[in-house]
Design a protein around this motif. Structure first.
Motif, PDB file in Angstrom:
ATOM      1  N   ALA A   1       1.283   3.942  -3.295  1.00 32.17           N
ATOM      2  CA  ALA A   1       1.050   5.385  -3.203  1.00 32.17           C
ATOM      3  C   ALA A   1       2.262   6.142  -3.739  1.00 32.17           C
ATOM      4  O   ALA A   1       2.142   7.083  -4.531  1.00 32.17           O
ATOM      5  CB  ALA A   1       0.747   5.769  -1.756  1.00 32.17           C
ATOM      6  N   ALA A   2       3.469   5.719  -3.316  1.00 28.47           N
ATOM      7  CA  ALA A   2       4.691   6.409  -3.744  1.00 28.47           C
ATOM      8  C   ALA A   2       4.939   6.234  -5.243  1.00 28.47           C
ATOM      9  O   ALA A   2       5.476   7.115  -5.913  1.00 28.47           O
ATOM     10  CB  ALA A   2       5.883   5.884  -2.941  1.00 28.47           C
TER      11      ALA A   2
ATOM     12  N   ALA B   1       0.843  -1.201   0.000  1.00 28.72           N
ATOM     13  CA  ALA B   1       0.000   0.000   0.000  1.00 28.72           C
ATOM     14  C   ALA B   1       0.883   1.258   0.000  1.00 28.72           C
ATOM     15  O   ALA B   1       0.600   2.227  -0.713  1.00 28.72           O
ATOM     16  CB  ALA B   1      -0.930  -0.005   1.213  1.00 28.72           C
ATOM     17  N   GLY B   2       1.935   1.241   0.779  1.00 25.58           N
ATOM     18  CA  GLY B   2       2.847   2.391   0.827  1.00 25.58           C
ATOM     19  C   GLY B   2       3.582   2.580  -0.487  1.00 25.58           C
ATOM     20  O   GLY B   2       3.657   3.699  -1.026  1.00 25.58           O
ATOM     21  N   LEU B   3       4.108   1.485  -1.019  1.00 24.78           N
ATOM     22  CA  LEU B   3       4.825   1.555  -2.300  1.00 24.78           C
ATOM     23  C   LEU B   3       3.908   2.038  -3.415  1.00 24.78           C
ATOM     24  O   LEU B   3       4.304   2.834  -4.270  1.00 24.78           O
ATOM     25  CB  LEU B   3       5.342   0.160  -2.679  1.00 24.78           C
TER      26      LEU B   3
END
Lengths: 634, 634
Positions: free
Chosen positions: A434-435, A430-432
């Motif tokens: 978004a980035a 999820a973090g990757l």
């Protein structure tokens, strides 16, 4: 000679503005090609799967507004199109304003057909209320209108007369389900074909793709044309529509049948196109040689539908880049190969997220896949984070501030499996994503989803579950097809096909020792299919009956002899059956409630197609009796 | 004198075995109380909200099996009950075996009423297909049967004659929606009351709780009894049923009306009970003094429904312990107070999970709440994990193994907000819940859920969203009610009510500086309510019309003058409207697809009640025109 344009348009659900533009463009095209008649799909203006948007009066007024633009554009051409029709003076059964799923026939700026019907449009007679369909929730049927007016459906079902080249053209207008009347006591086609001098039957549809459905449609519609001795023109839309939990591709496959039921024209599936052809009404369209239409029940059709579905879904939500967790296994490899076809390798980021349980074998397979596809690739280890989480949960004291007292909790190996899965998806992916400026995919298949063999907020998460309507054996077949027919090289490494399927979340799942999933796919794929896809949905009672009668493999369609090879005793067979049924109707339901949208290809996909309540497992009285008998024998 | 037992039983959906046991027990109780007639709810044996379980022939055979047990138990007493009735020789519109939503009247081991109807049972005439209801998907109505048989509904709707004390008792049997015929052209009660010598109307229902619905039911049913001059007995079940995404409590509130429409007996809501009363048929039940029934539209009814719903939901899924993330804010505090009432403080673990953005104020409020409630409490900081995640995502190189090249990604402050939210729920709460032996709650309210002001796999996660059908102002009111009426002390600290609502995920949301949510609840709660709960659902077009006409506050039901105080110009007003409409119909839909089940209390709850497609925001032609006008003026 009648020149007909089948307008197999892409309908964008909920966008009357865009759809009207498409229609105006196609009407002009048809006019340029000297068509007498242009036929658009059912609900061409609003789209069909809109959830409860039908309850917004503003939206209904808007559909009416755009519908009038189409009518105004019918100069010198007869335009048949689907739209919602609103009778603002009458109520539907829900007490809201009355809406009809309607077929409009416009010519020279005016609507035709008002002389022999209460409205200047035709309405759908038969309303589907199975699978993904909710017609009765939103629309008022011709059957209901007949009842209300105190007349019969026979009286209301009348042809629409257009005038082409100075001669009357009598059209029998049908909407989608009206052509699938086998299970209804009202048969619109049989009624319409009794009417004098009918020149053609027109079926405007908004009919989602289902594997093998077009084959069946050709059998059914061909017979209708032949039995009626009237040409039949079927126009369906392409595009993607959804009901939230389930996403449907629309294949179009618009087809014209002559009066012998032979196909004289068709549009290829999943392509927006205007297709013109000539129909000699004098001889019922027999002048052309009949055509053969491609089969739509094979793995190539699955690929076509999934590729189209993924492409349209990404476009619809405006997503241009995706992150895919790749484990070295088949599901993530097929997902990666599929998305790479749609987006190109530069917009696909593959991520391997090893913990201490991941083998060098699968880690290297993940890298091989990324290299073969040319995608972006990264490795984000999760062990440090997993250790930190286990440490926090097991060491942080839990206190009672009012009564005093302190305790700590224990983290079991099973909990640590789920911690790994959630760490990968909710923390890293999820973090990757978004980035990276996109979303991350859910790689689950239908076998896993059936019994919840996945972790909520873990490998079950993602913005779309593109493979979640495929059984595990279909995922393998799709992988093979991608290598052989799409990429024409082994982008998915051979070893990925040969490996035992495994989650690699513990030492119990060490692939290099041949340990893996508890699911025995050659059997469970077929057992689970009987639970959900069989027409008469099988419950444990049926399974035991078949087992007792020795006809289980035949009923399930799996390999003969398999069941006795797998289960030495009735005890073992029953324990397995109850284990999976309990998961299927228990925890797996809770997980599916929070699952991503499923891209549908089968005759029954999870979500809005197959509706379920979180009611827990149940075994019937007859099941318990059969079970007792079998265990006594065993 | 007729002695009637209203059997307000708890129906367990999907459990014919348990429900039959309950019914047999209640029949015996009724017999002991010398009742002549015992009345059970609609679908008492199978339950009502079962998803597509109706498609399992094994389940249908099982319902029939248990139904025969009830019939066999009717010695010396007349038993009215709801069950599915199957005609194995006929098809429904979906092509599967035909099912009726039926009312059985049994006496002395036999079914009554076969002499003036095609079956020895009665079937539902009107099928609801709005909100959570899907009757037409599963069942074949009396209206359709009439059409099929070529007769009228009037001919089919006939009373059932039982014999009590040697005298005929003519009962008009209705099923639920049959009593709500205002919007249908077929009016079962008006038809039945024309039949000679009708002694009583019976409405067996399975009618979910909605705030204020019983008030309305009493108005409607009282009028029916009075207009017909016939006593009416309404029997509804209690319990909890669900359709996956939406969970419904059933309040029962079974009620008997005399022939003047006055209430002469009723069962209190949310209680399983058998209630016996005498009805003097000679005078239409006028012998008893009329009763007043409690109002069901206030915050006390919301509390009652939520408490009952949480209790029954936990029991249904077998969950005995819960973990609740507590921030110091109102939503988590109300959730904690609610669950503590159900489970007791020892089974509730409250967890505060501070990052660097959480203020000492809210951290101390979370501890105060735990102390006041006497719950278990722990603090699990997330900063270290969040830093590690940001570090991994922003520093791990992304490579292209085939073409070469390397890059890294940037993590923005907005991304870090979501990383915090996911870290709390998917990492800490999910892990803690497993170790604690339970699940973790979703504390979202309806205002947040409407516009997706929450993080997927973050604060939107959980096994149940108990407050997600309450607007923010209702959450505050419920908190006040819990303090004042339930706990009779300020278990929820005063400061929690006074604090600005804030997610505390960045310096922009520092509560001690009065910074918080972008939502202005006194306005947005009411705007959003118009989008989803208004009967004619409002779209931006309607909002602009009302704004232009100066009647917006009146239409929304919010404070007069508020709109102009909040928005100095039409520009500002329109920007706000478009921002939230775009979220409501855009990203928030994607989030709701993966949201937990919502416990319904309002007239329109998210999930299966309010169905939606992920189609993206749309603005009508008329909206764009109004917008242009307003911006020109402004």
């Amino acid at each position: 000679m009648l020149r007909i344009a089948m307008a197999q348009m892409e309908v964008i659900p909920g966008r009357p503005d865009i759809n009207t533009k498409t229609m105006l463009r196609m009407i002009n095209e048809a006019r340029q090609q000297r068509a007498d008649l242009v036929i658009f799909p059912e609900m061409a203006i609003p789209g069909y799967l809109l959830g409860d948007t039908w309850e917004q009066p503003a939206f209904l007024r808007d559909c009416d507004y755009y519908g009038r633009k189409i009518i105004a554009a019918s100069d010198g051409i007869c335009v048949v199109f689907g739209n919602v029709a609103v009778d603002w003076d009458k109520r539907g059964d829900d007490g809201r304003v009355r809406k009809y799923n309607a077929c409009f026939v416009a010519q020279n700026g005016a609507l035709l057909g008002g002389e022999n019907f209460p409205y200047p449009f035709r309405i759908k007679t038969l309303h589907p209320n199975y699978r993904e369909f909710d017609d009765t929730r939103h629309f008022f049927s011709l059957r209901k209108l007949a009842l209300e007016l105190g007349v019969t459906a026979e009286e209301l079902l009348q042809p629409v007369t257009a005038w082409v080249n100075g001669r009357p053209l009598r059209l029998g207008c049908l909407l989608c389900e009206d052509g699938w009347s086998d299970d209804y006591f009202t048969k619109p086609i049989e009624i319409l074909r009794q009417k004098e001098r009918l020149d053609a039957l027109i079926n405007i549809s908004s009919s989602p793709f289902t594997l093998g459905k077009n084959n069946k449609r050709n059998r059914v519609f061909s017979k209708q044309a032949a039995d009626s001795r009237i040409p039949l023109i079927y126009v369906n839309n392409v595009g993607l529509q959804n009901n939230g939990k389930t996403v449907y591709t629309f294949d179009g496959f618009s087809t014209a049948y002559n009066c012998r039921g032979e196909i004289i024209a068709y549009c290829p599936p999943f392509q927006e196109m205007l297709h013109c052809f000539d129909l000699d009404l004098a001889n019922g369209g027999l002048q052309q040689p009949p055509l053969a239409v491609p089969d739509d029940s094979g793995i190539d059709s699955i690929y076509q539908a999934l590729r189209y579905g993924v492409e349209k879904f990404l476009a619809a939500i405006g997503m241009k880049r995706v992150v895919i967790g790749v484990s070295g296994g088949i599901d993530s490899a097929v997902t990666a190969a599929l998305y790479t076809q749609v987006l190109g390798p530069d917009r696909v980021l593959l991520v391997n997220m090893p913990s201490r349980y991941n083998s060098p074998t699968t880690k290297s397979l993940a890298a091989d896949l990324a290299r073969n596809l040319g995608c972006l690739y990264t490795v984000v280890p999760i062990q440090q984070s997993v250790d930190h989480t286990v440490d926090q949960i097991s060491r942080t004291p839990i206190v009672n501030l009012s009564a005093g007292g302190e305790q700590t909790l224990e983290v079991t190996p099973f909990m640590t499996e789920n911690i790994q899965a959630r760490d990968r998806s909710s923390r890293v992916l999820a973090g990757l994503a978004a980035a990276f400026g996109g979303g991350f995919t859910c790689n689950a298949n239908k076998s896993e989803l059936t019994v919840g063999y996945s972790t909520l907020y873990g490998d079950q998460a993602g913005f779309l579950a593109a493979l979640a309507d495929l059984w595990k054996h279909q995922v393998y077949a799709l992988g093979q097809y991608l290598n052989d027919e799409v990429y024409k090289q082994d982008v998915i490494p051979r070893k990925t096909f040969e490996l035992v399927p495994s989650a690699e979340l513990s030492v119990e799942q060490a692939v290099d020792e041949g340990k893996g999933d508890p699911l025995i796919y050659p059997y469970h794929d077929y057992l689970f299919r009987a639970f959900i896809e069989h027409w008469h949905r099988a419950a444990p009672e049926d399974i035991l009956e078949w087992y007792q009668a020795g006809i289980l493999e035949e009923k399930l369609g799996c390999q003969p002899g398999l069941v006795n090879r797998l289960f030495a005793t009735p005890q073992a067979f029953i324990a397995d059956l109850e284990r999976w049924w309990t998961l299927f109707t228990g925890m797996a339901v809770a997980k599916r409630i929070q699952a991503p949208p499923v891209l549908a290809v089968s005759r029954r996909a999870y979500g809005f197609d197959y509706r379920e309540a979180q009611n827990g497992p149940y075994f019937t009285a007859r099941y318990r009796q059969l079970r007792a008998e079998l265990l006594q024998e065993g």
